[in-house]
Design a protein around this motif. Structure first.
Motif, PDB file in Angstrom:
ATOM      1  N   GLY A 100      41.611  35.970  39.898  1.00  0.00           N
ATOM      2  CA  GLY A 100      43.002  36.360  40.093  1.00  0.00           C
ATOM      3  C   GLY A 100      43.632  37.029  38.882  1.00  0.00           C
ATOM      4  O   GLY A 100      44.820  37.314  38.878  1.00  0.00           O
ATOM      5  N   GLU A 136      45.102  39.581  36.572  1.00  0.00           N
ATOM      6  CA  GLU A 136      45.741  40.832  36.968  1.00  0.00           C
ATOM      7  C   GLU A 136      46.000  41.701  35.754  1.00  0.00           C
ATOM      8  O   GLU A 136      45.949  41.257  34.616  1.00  0.00           O
ATOM      9  CB  GLU A 136      47.036  40.531  37.712  1.00  0.00           C
ATOM     10  N   PHE A 148      39.881  43.774  39.818  1.00  0.00           N
ATOM     11  CA  PHE A 148      40.024  43.830  38.369  1.00  0.00           C
ATOM     12  C   PHE A 148      38.918  44.674  37.744  1.00  0.00           C
ATOM     13  O   PHE A 148      39.149  45.415  36.800  1.00  0.00           O
ATOM     14  CB  PHE A 148      40.016  42.420  37.774  1.00  0.00           C
ATOM     15  N   ARG A 191      45.683  36.143  43.478  1.00  0.00           N
ATOM     16  CA  ARG A 191      46.341  37.443  43.327  1.00  0.00           C
ATOM     17  C   ARG A 191      47.647  37.473  44.094  1.00  0.00           C
ATOM     18  O   ARG A 191      47.776  36.851  45.138  1.00  0.00           O
ATOM     19  CB  ARG A 191      45.431  38.542  43.865  1.00  0.00           C
ATOM     20  N   THR A 192      48.596  38.215  43.571  1.00  0.00           N
ATOM     21  CA  THR A 192      49.898  38.260  44.230  1.00  0.00           C
ATOM     22  C   THR A 192      50.237  39.685  44.625  1.00  0.00           C
ATOM     23  O   THR A 192      49.613  40.632  44.169  1.00  0.00           O
ATOM     24  CB  THR A 192      50.985  37.756  43.270  1.00  0.00           C
ATOM     25  N   ARG A 193      51.209  39.786  45.509  1.00  0.00           N
ATOM     26  CA  ARG A 193      51.750  41.101  45.836  1.00  0.00           C
ATOM     27  C   ARG A 193      53.256  40.927  46.068  1.00  0.00           C
ATOM     28  O   ARG A 193      53.718  39.828  46.353  1.00  0.00           O
ATOM     29  CB  ARG A 193      51.069  41.678  47.068  1.00  0.00           C
ATOM     30  N   ARG A 215      51.741  35.099  47.052  1.00  0.00           N
ATOM     31  CA  ARG A 215      50.287  35.096  46.922  1.00  0.00           C
ATOM     32  C   ARG A 215      49.647  35.712  48.149  1.00  0.00           C
ATOM     33  O   ARG A 215      50.087  35.504  49.264  1.00  0.00           O
ATOM     34  CB  ARG A 215      49.792  33.672  46.708  1.00  0.00           C
TER      35      ARG A 215
END
Lengths: 312, 404
Positions: A82, A84, A155, B184-186, B218
């Motif tokens: 995750g 970023e 990534f 991961r986010t948006r 998320r």
């Protein structure tokens, strides 16, 4: 500005592969010749070097040693699921930016375009490892992108521009190029395969468990308190543990880091000779899995220790 | 540059001989299946100029430039030795490594469904059954291909009727995999963290005033899937259609692009079918799978296969979220203690372990066989998969097992 390929890294340690091996040894890293060749090429060709191998074989330690040898700062980007862009590259200081905007408004500045330009200034930029590495003053930094296989595929895609061109694009500012090419080391434990595009931009080296002499040298350098006999026993025992047919009995073989830890523990316990009892008492240092600790029985330890004793 | 250059037949870069040799070597590597592109070859030239050709460094240098996967290392080293000591041996070595190289000239075999499609139209009895779909047994579907199956008891390909069935299964029986909130986010409307870049953009329009703070939410991602399919003799008739169904139902177009699926077949040994599953076409997948599985329709040694899974692949695929689907009838010929231990390990290291058991079709089935008893004890849940309505229940069962 990019350093042109005609002017590669020119520390005295790097005039040849032999010099590199010696320089690394000087800071306590014992590289075999193949690894040294790969590092030498990565430095000369200014390519990132991708190191793969089992945990604990010294991938991260290589980057640390290189930073010492080259007298450069080490910048580390630890990858995780995750991860970023804003944690790896840059982020804006939004609070300060908003304050700036409000202040501009308070002063009656009507030109919003002007305010916007002011807001995206260098001083509001928070630099994260990749950008720090690009903007490090000469001679540049050593950038360690650790455990890149833990980050996810998006990534990796984001890394491509950096790995290929040593530059990154920031929409508000433009392209940032390396002032001095950073020495870039990527490590991977191979929990998944990396994308070909990443691999294409890197030189590659598979780091194996060390052969006996190298491991012995490492243990002796890292644990100077250990007697020669004890260090030899440790290196022999761990080496045999990793070799066939014993390796199949365990889920994960101990790495160099574990041998060093073990040697330290044995010194702390005032051990003079390693015997099966000592082994089973300290198996938790060699193995980090309950099943493996249980699998290392006294009989097996005795069997593993035997040849080392006859050698001595 | 080269210190004490001794291998004179390589020549040096100025005469062009070295370049020729390197290019030839690159081509040889490529023929042996190691991906080497032109850019790499150019880099190899530079590398050789830096370390020289006279010493062992030459090989190490080429290796670090030309190889990018651990599994290619051995091929590289053997080829390197052969090529730079005696190019003649390299040819022979290549011939050994590529036993099928000559057979490539053969015309591509037609898939059964293509042949059937080209054959003259037969009477309407081949048409798909009327819509009492819920009662169709997979067994009934298989009778259309009985003859073919007898001829080669092998995976191979689907006949046209089977293909229609699988297509319909995948379309009509969705297998919505449970999703979890990824890291991961948006930008979105709900979420825990403010989306500052968005807020800035808005603020710029309103003179620095933040009217509404956009949030980061998320992303939702399907749970990673690990499928273990029993391909022993007793499972033969189910394994193929279930593989086809799972392949179609978890294809990116159904399940979304982010899905991670690892697939293994086990009989007496363990075969990694994940590369085959990456093929988009179900037929191509089955063909690749049947080529990959050496022990199709043999016995079952589930415990040993799981042990191999643990040793060789575990780090890559099991995780706290992974959903493991174990397709087996539980008729195991291995030692039950081994199976017990390995299943216990698998159960501890995955999110949920679901046993898909085709034998549940029999009324009053009880898991009394030794292997079945162990499976029943260790799995988080057991689901029947022998007919359409049961397959339809599969998605529901997945959700239910995950809730437990």
């Amino acid at each position: 500005m990019n350093v042109s390929p005609a002017a590669p890294v020119t520390a005295p340690a790097l005039s040849s592969i032999d010099a590199l091996v010696l320089a690394l040894q000087g800071v306590g890293y014992f590289a075999d010749r193949r690894l040294a060749t790969a590092v030498f090429l990565a430095l000369q060709l200014q390519r990132p070097l991708l190191l793969e191998g089992e945990p604990g074989v010294g991938k991260t330690a290589l980057a640390q040693a290189l930073a010492k040898v080259l007298s450069r700062s080490l910048i580390r980007l630890q990858c995780y699921d995750g991860l970023e862009q804003r944690e790896a590259l840059y982020e804006w200081n939004y609070a300060a930016q908003l304050l700036h905007m409000r202040a501009a408004e308070g002063q009656g500045s009507a030109d919003m375009a002007q305010v916007e330009r002011e807001v995206y200034q260098d001083r509001y930029l928070i630099r994260r490892p990749l950008l720090q590495a690009l903007q490090a003053p000469a001679p540049g930094a050593v950038l360690l992108i650790d455990e890149v296989d833990r980050a996810d595929e998006p990534f990796e895609a984001f890394l491509l521009e950096y790995l290929g061109e040593y530059q990154v694009s920031i929409p508000e500012i433009g392209t940032v190029r390396a002032t001095a090419t950073p020495v870039t080391i990527l490590t991977s434990n191979r929990t998944r395969d990396l994308h070909d595009a990443v691999k294409r931009r890197c030189l590659y080296h598979w780091l194996d468990y060390p052969e006996r002499e190298r491991e012995l040298a490492i243990v002796r350098a890292q644990v100077p308190d250990a007697s020669a006999a004890l260090a030899t026993q440790v290196a022999d025992f761990v080496g045999r543990l990793r070799s066939q047919p014993f390796a199949n009995a365990f889920q994960r073989a101990p790495g160099i880091a574990e041998s060093v830890e073990w040697a330290k523990a044995l010194v702390a316990l005032d051990t003079i000779v390693v015997d099966p009892e000592v082994v089973s008492d300290t198996a938790g240092i060699l193995f980090k899995q309950r099943e493996d600790v249980a699998a290392l029985t006294r009989d097996m330890a005795a069997q593993l220790l035997q040849p080392a004793e006859t050698d001595a | 540059m080269a210190e004490g250059t001794t291998i004179s037949q390589l020549g040096d870069a100025r005469t062009g001989k070295l370049a020729d040799n390197l290019t030839g070597f690159g081509r040889t590597l490529r023929r042996a299946g190691v991906p080497v592109d032109a850019a790499r070859m150019a880099l190899a030239q530079q590398a050789v100029m830096l370390v020289g050709v006279g010493r062992e460094d030459f090989g190490a240098a080429l290796e670090s430039v030309l190889i990018s996967r651990e599994q290619d290392r051995q091929v590289f080293r053997e080829l390197f030795d052969a090529y730079f000591k005696n190019p003649g041996i390299a040819q022979k070595l290549l011939a050994q490594m590529l036993p099928s190289a000559e057979s490539r000239a053969e015309p591509a075999k037609r898939r059964p469904r293509v042949s059937e499609a080209l054959a003259p139209v037969r009477a309407a009895r081949d048409a798909p059954a009327p819509r009492e779909d819920d009662k169709i047994d997979l067994d009934a579907a298989m009778t259309a291909s009985d003859l073919q199956r007898l001829r080669h008891a092998d995976f191979n390909q689907l006949s046209a009727s089977e293909y229609r069935l699988v297509e319909r299964l995948a379309r009509e029986i969705p297998l919505p995999l449970p999703r979890y909130a990824a890291r991961r986010t948006r930008p979105g409307t709900r979420g825990g963290r403010p989306h500052w870049p968005g807020a800035m953009q808005q603020a710029a329009r309103t003179g620095g005033e933040v009217l509404r703070v956009p949030l980061l939410q998320r992303r939702r991602q399907p749970l990673p899937l690990c499928v273990l399919v029993d391909v022993s003799g007793s499972m033969e008739r189910y394994a193929r259609l279930l593989l086809a169904f799972l392949h179609a139902a978890t294809a990116p177009r159904h399940a979304g692009a982010g899905l991670r699926r690892d697939v293994f077949a086990f009989g007496t040994g363990l075969t990694d079918l994940t590369p085959a599953f990456r093929l988009a076409d179900t037929d191509a997948m089955l063909e690749a799978a049947s080529q990959a599985i050496p022990d199709f329709a043999g016995g079952t040694r589930l415990g040993d296969s799981l042990a191999r899974l643990r040793v060789q692949h575990a780090r890559r695929l099991v995780g706290r979220r992974t959903l493991v689907l174990l397709v087996s009838d539980g008729l195991d010929t291995g030692a039950p203690e081994v199976l017990e231990g390995e299943l216990g390990w698998l159960r501890r290291h995955c999110g949920r372990l679901l046993w898909l058991n085709p034998l549940l079709r029999f009324e009053g089935y009880a898991p009394t066989a030794r292997g079945a008893a162990v499976l029943h004890r260790q799995a988080h849940g057991m689901v029947a998969v022998h007919n359409l309505s049961r397959l339809q229940d599969l998605a529901g069962s997945l959700a239910e097992v995950l809730r437990q």
